[in-house]
Design a protein around this motif. Structure first.
Motif, mmCIF file in Angstrom:
data_model
loop_
_atom_site.group_PDB
_atom_site.id
_atom_site.type_symbol
_atom_site.label_atom_id
_atom_site.label_comp_id
_atom_site.label_asym_id
_atom_site.label_seq_id
_atom_site.Cartn_x
_atom_site.Cartn_y
_atom_site.Cartn_z
ATOM 1 N N PRO B 83 -0.018 -8.022 -22.753
ATOM 2 C CA PRO B 83 -0.319 -8.353 -21.737
ATOM 3 C C PRO B 83 0.193 -10.393 -21.603
ATOM 4 O O PRO B 83 0.394 -10.357 -20.604
ATOM 5 N N LEU B 84 0.295 -10.468 -22.634
ATOM 6 C CA LEU B 84 1.552 -11.637 -22.358
ATOM 7 C C LEU B 84 2.941 -11.440 -21.773
ATOM 8 O O LEU B 84 3.017 -12.374 -20.352
ATOM 9 N N LEU B 87 1.520 -11.164 -18.433
ATOM 10 C CA LEU B 87 1.298 -12.633 -17.374
ATOM 11 C C LEU B 87 2.482 -12.936 -17.101
ATOM 12 O O LEU B 87 2.415 -14.145 -16.226
ATOM 13 N N LEU B 88 3.438 -13.008 -17.965
ATOM 14 C CA LEU B 88 5.402 -14.236 -17.795
ATOM 15 C C LEU B 88 6.028 -13.304 -16.655
ATOM 16 O O LEU B 88 6.599 -13.917 -15.730
ATOM 17 N N ARG B 90 4.992 -11.912 -14.112
ATOM 18 C CA ARG B 90 3.901 -11.929 -12.898
ATOM 19 C C ARG B 90 3.906 -13.611 -12.564
ATOM 20 O O ARG B 90 3.924 -13.850 -11.164
ATOM 21 N N ARG B 91 3.724 -14.065 -13.309
ATOM 22 C CA ARG B 91 3.423 -15.449 -12.740
ATOM 23 C C ARG B 91 4.920 -16.600 -13.196
ATOM 24 O O ARG B 91 4.736 -17.041 -14.444
ATOM 25 N N VAL B 94 4.009 -19.405 -16.028
ATOM 26 C CA VAL B 94 3.369 -19.065 -17.199
ATOM 27 C C VAL B 94 4.664 -18.653 -18.125
ATOM 28 O O VAL B 94 4.763 -19.630 -18.760
ATOM 29 N N LYS B 95 5.531 -18.277 -16.790
ATOM 30 C CA LYS B 95 7.295 -17.767 -17.972
ATOM 31 C C LYS B 95 7.874 -19.628 -18.201
ATOM 32 O O LYS B 95 8.391 -19.325 -18.672
ATOM 33 N N THR B 145 8.022 -8.584 -19.920
ATOM 34 C CA THR B 145 8.448 -9.168 -19.314
ATOM 35 C C THR B 145 9.336 -8.731 -17.944
ATOM 36 O O THR B 145 9.029 -8.959 -16.362
ATOM 37 N N ARG B 166 -7.851 -7.453 -7.773
ATOM 38 C CA ARG B 166 -6.665 -7.495 -9.494
ATOM 39 C C ARG B 166 -6.776 -6.455 -9.559
ATOM 40 O O ARG B 166 -5.208 -6.282 -10.578
ATOM 41 N N ILE B 170 -3.165 -4.122 -11.703
ATOM 42 C CA ILE B 170 -2.465 -3.845 -13.146
ATOM 43 C C ILE B 170 -2.346 -2.631 -13.254
ATOM 44 O O ILE B 170 -1.582 -2.152 -14.086
#
Lengths: 265, 259
Positions: B83-84, B87-88, B90-91, B94-95, B145, B166, B170
């Protein structure tokens, strides 16, 4: 449903150069504004099949992407059925240049994308089957895209698009990469599907024959920046043939000349 | 003669040949070498003591402990790392925020965490599980990632066109699209986890294959040490084979077929 009005559309890109051309030049010159489309005013009727034609790099795909809501215009407005286009929507489905079938889904699952909100599952399956059979892919429901030929992939994508029951269908060079015979067949199928569903179809192509054989109207883009250079309604009944309609043949030579080829080979 | 040598049997025949060759060299080295057989036992002795370890149940007990620790640590790494990584991928923001920290922590060997993990978690399964978690967490984050970033943007446009929410993006786009690369990443990080478990078991626990090796060394039973090594290798081979097999299921296979 499917009435499109484009007013004063303009599209510019700013290109940032990493190095100035000459040492000591003004940093403001690093940015280069490239105007791709200018002064585009068009109106498409409901149910019309319009071919947008132009030389490569003229911004015809960009125009299509802007109308579909995938790209933003620099200025001007686009309204579909009196509603300003703000982004992509299931009411206007885009058929991409290269197959955009989801490769991890079977044909049935792909076609079902636009039908997934139907509550009654049995009815959904029935609909999926109907659209798959419309493009003559019956028996291939459980195949993955990589198991289909290029032409079958395009047909599956077409089925997926019309299954969503959109008001407008956008096709960006839908026949690229197909062999000659498949190309001819796909052309005929697209015309048939259009006749059957009666929705507005905008398709972009660089193939003059495709544009003239298929379109109810052709729009020719050209120049730098691109503007509408010619707009012509084609009243010829289908199936069309350049020998049957000498007028169409004359128009063909005219378009060839306009796009910079002095004679049609 | 002809039937045993046809190309169908070769993938089985050749590895058997290679293993026999290794055995022969081993035997030869024991006979020619100047070590005593207590320091470097011959193959036969190792096989006999393997029989002892199996029949009195110790080997089975150690294997289960090691597999248990790897399973827990690895699942933790999957549950947090994937999950992390998504997130990294897609965002962008955050990356930019976390990527430098991750890249900084990543090259620190899990073994360097041994002192801290022992102080934090004491003696027992916990520090070992923590080390295994660390060893697979970072590779999983980094490869997830990368996999998310390399998804063809057209698929996200299709999702927007068909009005995916959303959750659908995913479950219907991101997860199936990265699954093939995730399987490769899982295979590699499970291999690393298996490497680390042996080291982790040499410090804080009284069971597991790492402990077996350490304990046998202390008792000067090099035959048991080699038995431990053989079992580790065999299980590693099996895990890799199993993970490769998983890559052939339909929802993953599309990637190898389209390439």
């Amino acid at each position: 449903m499917g009435h499109i009005v484009i007013e004063n559309l303009r599209k510019e890109y700013s290109n940032r150069r990493h190095f100035s051309r000459s040492p000591g030049s003004n940093p403001a010159e690093y940015r280069e504004i490239i105007r791709v489309l200018d002064d585009i005013n068009l109106e498409f009727e409901d149910g019309e099949m319009v071919s947008i034609l132009g030389p490569s790099g003229c911004g015809k795909s960009t125009l299509l992407r802007i109308i579909a809501g995938f790209d933003k215009a620099t200025s001007g407005s686009i309204r579909i059925d009196q509603k300003e286009v703000k982004g992509p929507s299931p009411n206007h489905i885009f058929v991409f240049q290269h197959s955009a079938l989801l490769p991890w889904m079977t044909v049935r699952q792909n076609v079902g994308l636009g039908l997934r909100n139907i509550e009654d599952k049995a009815r959904m399956e029935e609909k999926i089957k109907e659209y798959i059979e419309m493009v003559e892919l019956g028996g291939f429901e459980h195949h993955y895209p990589y198991q289909l030929s290029g032409g079958m992939q395009r047909r599956a994508e077409l089925a997926r698009a019309i299954a969503a029951n959109p008001d407008v269908l956008f096709m960006d060079e839908p026949f690229t990469g197909l062999d000659f015979l498949t190309h001819m067949r796909s052309r005929e199928e697209t015309v048939n599907v259009h006749e059957y569903i009666g929705k507005t179809i905008l398709f972009v192509t660089h193939d003059i024959d495709d544009a003239l054989i298929m379109g109810d109207r052709i729009v020719v883009l050209g120049g730098k920046p691109s503007r509408v250079k010619m707009e012509r309604t084609l009243h010829f009944p289908r199936p069309r043939d350049f020998e049957k309609y000498p007028e169409l043949g004359k128009l063909r030579s005219e378009v060839f000349l306009m796009l910079g080829v002095p004679y049609a080979v | 003669m002809k039937s045993t040598l046809d190309s169908k049997n070769l993938p089985i025949l050749l590895p058997v040949l290679a293993f026999s060759l290794v055995l022969m060299i081993w035997e030869l080295m024991v006979r020619v070498g100047c070590w005593s057989t207590d320091v470097f036992p011959e193959p036969l002795r190792v096989i006999i003591s393997m029989g002892e370890l199996i029949s009195d149940g110790t080997l089975f007990k150690h294997v289960i402990s090691s597999l248990f620790r790897v399973t827990i640590g690895f699942y933790l790494a999957i549950a947090l790392g994937i999950p992390l990584g998504m997130l990294l991928g897609r965002r962008e923001i955050v990356k930019h925020l976390f990527n430098p920290v991750i890249q900084f922590l990543r090259p620190i060997s899990p073994l360097a965490w041994i002192p801290l993990s022992m102080l934090w978690f004491g003696i027992g399964d916990k520090p070992a599980v923590f080390l295994i978690f660390l060893s697979s967490f970072f590779p999983l984050v980094v490869s997830t990632t990368a996999a998310v970033i390399s998804i063809n943007p057209v698929f996200f446009q299709v999702a927007a066109n068909f009005n995916f929410n959303r959750l659908e993006v995913i479950t219907k786009i991101i997860i199936p699209a990265i699954l093939p690369s995730i399987f490769t990443a899982l295979r590699i990080s499970l291999g690393i986890a298996w490497l680390v478990v042996v080291a982790a078991e040499m410090i804080a626990v009284k069971s597991g294959l790492g402990y077996l090796i350490l304990d046998s060394r202390n008792a000067l039973r090099m035959d048991y040490v080699i038995d431990g090594m053989i079992v580790i290798g065999a299980i590693g081979l099996f895990i890799d084979f199993f993970m490769k097999r998983l890559g052939r299921i339909d929802s993953v296979f599309w990637a190898s077929a389209t390439r």
